[in-house]
Write a protein that holds these residues in place. Structure first.
Motif, PDB file in Angstrom:
ATOM      1  N   SER A   1       0.838  -1.198   0.000  1.00 10.36           N
ATOM      2  CA  SER A   1       0.000   0.000   0.000  1.00 10.36           C
ATOM      3  C   SER A   1       0.872   1.248   0.000  1.00 10.36           C
ATOM      4  N   SER A   2       0.256   2.371  -0.345  1.00  8.23           N
ATOM      5  CA  SER A   2       1.012   3.625  -0.339  1.00  8.23           C
ATOM      6  C   SER A   2       1.395   4.022   1.088  1.00  8.23           C
TER       7      SER A   2
ATOM      8  N   TYR B   1       3.925   2.191  -8.982  1.00  7.70           N
ATOM      9  CA  TYR B   1       5.091   1.337  -8.716  1.00  7.70           C
ATOM     10  C   TYR B   1       6.394   1.980  -9.175  1.00  7.70           C
ATOM     11  N   HIS B   2       6.309   3.101  -9.877  1.00  8.19           N
ATOM     12  CA  HIS B   2       7.543   3.773 -10.310  1.00  8.19           C
ATOM     13  C   HIS B   2       8.371   4.305  -9.151  1.00  8.19           C
ATOM     14  N   ARG B   3       7.781   4.295  -7.954  1.00  6.34           N
ATOM     15  CA  ARG B   3       8.574   4.685  -6.781  1.00  6.34           C
ATOM     16  C   ARG B   3       9.435   3.532  -6.251  1.00  6.34           C
ATOM     17  N   PHE B   4       9.268   2.357  -6.827  1.00  2.00           N
ATOM     18  CA  PHE B   4      10.060   1.200  -6.403  1.00  2.00           C
ATOM     19  C   PHE B   4      11.482   1.304  -6.973  1.00  2.00           C
ATOM     20  N   PRO B   5      12.429   0.508  -6.455  1.00  2.00           N
ATOM     21  CA  PRO B   5      13.794   0.548  -6.996  1.00  2.00           C
ATOM     22  C   PRO B   5      13.798   0.313  -8.508  1.00  2.00           C
TER      23      PRO B   5
ATOM     24  N   ASP C   1      15.495  -1.369 -10.671  1.00  2.00           N
ATOM     25  CA  ASP C   1      15.542  -2.715 -11.270  1.00  2.00           C
ATOM     26  C   ASP C   1      14.199  -3.422 -11.122  1.00  2.00           C
ATOM     27  N   VAL C   2      13.483  -3.123 -10.049  1.00  2.00           N
ATOM     28  CA  VAL C   2      12.158  -3.727  -9.847  1.00  2.00           C
ATOM     29  C   VAL C   2      11.177  -3.161 -10.883  1.00  2.00           C
ATOM     30  N   VAL C   3      11.283  -1.847 -11.113  1.00  2.00           N
ATOM     31  CA  VAL C   3      10.419  -1.210 -12.108  1.00  2.00           C
ATOM     32  C   VAL C   3      10.665  -1.848 -13.483  1.00  2.00           C
ATOM     33  N   THR C   4      11.933  -2.064 -13.807  1.00  2.00           N
ATOM     34  CA  THR C   4      12.271  -2.685 -15.092  1.00  2.00           C
ATOM     35  C   THR C   4      11.695  -4.102 -15.181  1.00  2.00           C
ATOM     36  N   LEU C   5      11.855  -4.860 -14.097  1.00  2.00           N
ATOM     37  CA  LEU C   5      11.310  -6.233 -14.074  1.00  2.00           C
ATOM     38  C   LEU C   5       9.795  -6.224 -14.272  1.00  2.00           C
ATOM     39  N   ILE C   6       9.132  -5.286 -13.586  1.00  2.00           N
ATOM     40  CA  ILE C   6       7.670  -5.201 -13.672  1.00  2.00           C
ATOM     41  C   ILE C   6       7.255  -4.837 -15.100  1.00  2.00           C
ATOM     42  N   ASP C   7       7.909  -3.807 -15.658  1.00  2.00           N
ATOM     43  CA  ASP C   7       7.537  -3.376 -17.008  1.00  2.00           C
ATOM     44  C   ASP C   7       7.732  -4.515 -18.007  1.00  2.00           C
ATOM     45  N   ASP C   8       8.838  -5.246 -17.840  1.00  2.00           N
ATOM     46  CA  ASP C   8       9.107  -6.367 -18.732  1.00  2.00           C
ATOM     47  C   ASP C   8       8.036  -7.455 -18.557  1.00  2.00           C
ATOM     48  N   ALA C   9       7.663  -7.722 -17.306  1.00  2.00           N
ATOM     49  CA  ALA C   9       6.660  -8.761 -17.034  1.00  2.00           C
ATOM     50  C   ALA C   9       5.323  -8.376 -17.670  1.00  2.00           C
TER      51      ALA C   9
ATOM     52  N   ALA D   1      -4.345  -8.427 -11.339  1.00  2.00           N
ATOM     53  CA  ALA D   1      -3.888  -7.070 -11.056  1.00  2.00           C
ATOM     54  C   ALA D   1      -3.196  -7.065  -9.702  1.00  2.00           C
ATOM     55  N   ILE D   2      -1.969  -6.587  -9.679  1.00  2.00           N
ATOM     56  CA  ILE D   2      -1.223  -6.520  -8.425  1.00  2.00           C
ATOM     57  C   ILE D   2      -1.132  -5.057  -8.014  1.00  2.00           C
ATOM     58  N   ALA D   3      -1.591  -4.773  -6.802  1.00  2.00           N
ATOM     59  CA  ALA D   3      -1.572  -3.394  -6.311  1.00  2.00           C
ATOM     60  C   ALA D   3      -0.238  -3.134  -5.621  1.00  2.00           C
ATOM     61  N   LEU D   4       0.541  -2.230  -6.193  1.00  2.00           N
ATOM     62  CA  LEU D   4       1.885  -1.928  -5.697  1.00  2.00           C
ATOM     63  C   LEU D   4       2.003  -0.425  -5.464  1.00  2.00           C
ATOM     64  N   ASN D   5       2.335  -0.038  -4.264  1.00  2.00           N
ATOM     65  CA  ASN D   5       2.297   1.373  -3.881  1.00  2.00           C
ATOM     66  C   ASN D   5       0.951   1.958  -4.292  1.00  2.00           C
ATOM     67  N   TYR D   6      -0.073   1.200  -4.009  1.00  2.00           N
ATOM     68  CA  TYR D   6      -1.431   1.614  -4.353  1.00  2.00           C
ATOM     69  C   TYR D   6      -2.106   2.268  -3.148  1.00  2.00           C
TER      70      TYR D   6
END
Ligand code: IPE
Ligand code: IPE
Ligand code: MG
Length: 238
Positions: free
Chosen positions: A68-69, A110-114, A116-124, A137-142
């Motif tokens: 959560s945020s 989720y762009h507030r995440f590290p 490399d995690v953002v890159t992994l998520i975008d790729d996924a 749907a995965i809620a990340l920093n939601y």
């Protein structure tokens, strides 16, 4: 065929969109005298179990609250553990999501995440983008309040006040391309929404269960879906 009508009724009452506040990882670990990280790790196993089962029983969309945020208020070390588990989950489970035709979606900033995690998520997300099956749907920093503020700001830029109505707001929410939320489950005995899907929950059926998230399994989802099937949704009518 005495069982047939019941089965049919159940299938008819299957929720299209289920959301889960996956709570209780820390208490699960504490009960076992384990570090909180062990609870989160067991929580990932529950995610795998429950997402698979949701697909198996034909739920069209599943939204899970993973971060959560407000979870930035946790100790840095725990946040790091959660990021680590997210990396692991994507690495270990992405192939299955692609293969199973899952439409992977992230809600939240989720762009507030590290990086490399953002890159992994975008790729996924992009590797699932041609998929046509169930939505995960995965809620990340939601946070629902931030989602609503963003939606209304965007509308205010292009519409006059009287043009801003419920449909317009709904069209700006991150869930706009998902079926309406039917069932919202929270585990671990807490009875609150913690800033999750506030708008979408307007007419969702709410189910609070005492089970801690790492203990939640196929049978618990079946039970939740069965409970939903017995609810009488009136949407303000009779
Ligand atoms: C839910 O479990 C997972 C996240 C919020 C990331 P908690 O970590 O909130 O577990 P409890 O509530 O402390 O037991
Ligand atoms: C809600 O759980 C957020 C997630 C499950 C990701 P929390 O454990 O963070 O909620 P509060 O703090 O008890 O309201
Ligand atoms: Mg909690």
């Amino acid at each position: 065929m005495s069982g047939a009508p019941a089965l049919q009724t159940r299938a008819l009452n299957l929720p299209r969109h289920v959301a889960i506040i996956m709570d209780g990882n820390g208490r699960w670990a504490k009960k076992r005298l384990l570090p909180r990280a062990a609870g989160h790790k067991a929580g990932v196993d529950a995610v795998r179990r429950v997402t698979r089962h949701a697909r198996a029983i034909g739920i069209e969309a599943l939204t899970i609250y993973a971060f959560s945020s407000e979870n930035w208020r946790r100790p840095e070390e725990e946040i790091g553990d959660l990021m680590g588990l997210l990396r692991l989950f994507i690495r270990s489970d992405l192939a299955e999501l692609v293969r199973e035709n899952v439409r992977l979606k992230i809600i939240g900033d989720y762009h507030r995440f590290p990086g490399d995690v953002v890159t992994l998520i975008d790729d996924a997300v992009s590797r699932c983008s041609a998929n046509t099956g169930p939505i995960l749907a995965i809620a990340l920093n939601y946070g629902a309040q931030a989602e609503l503020v963003r939606a209304v700001r965007r509308l205010a830029e292009r519409l006059s006040p009287e043009q801003i109505d419920a449909a317009a707001i709904e069209g700006e929410l991150e869930t706009r391309d998902m079926p309406p939320l039917d069932l919202l489950i929270r585990t671990s005995g807490e009875h609150r929404l913690s800033n999750f899907l506030l708008w979408q929950a307007a007419y969702a059926e709410l189910l609070f269960v005492d089970t801690l998230w790492p203990d939640f399994g196929e049978a618990d989802l079946d039970e939740a879906v069965a409970a939903f099937g017995t609810r009488n949704r009136r949407f303000g009518g009779l």
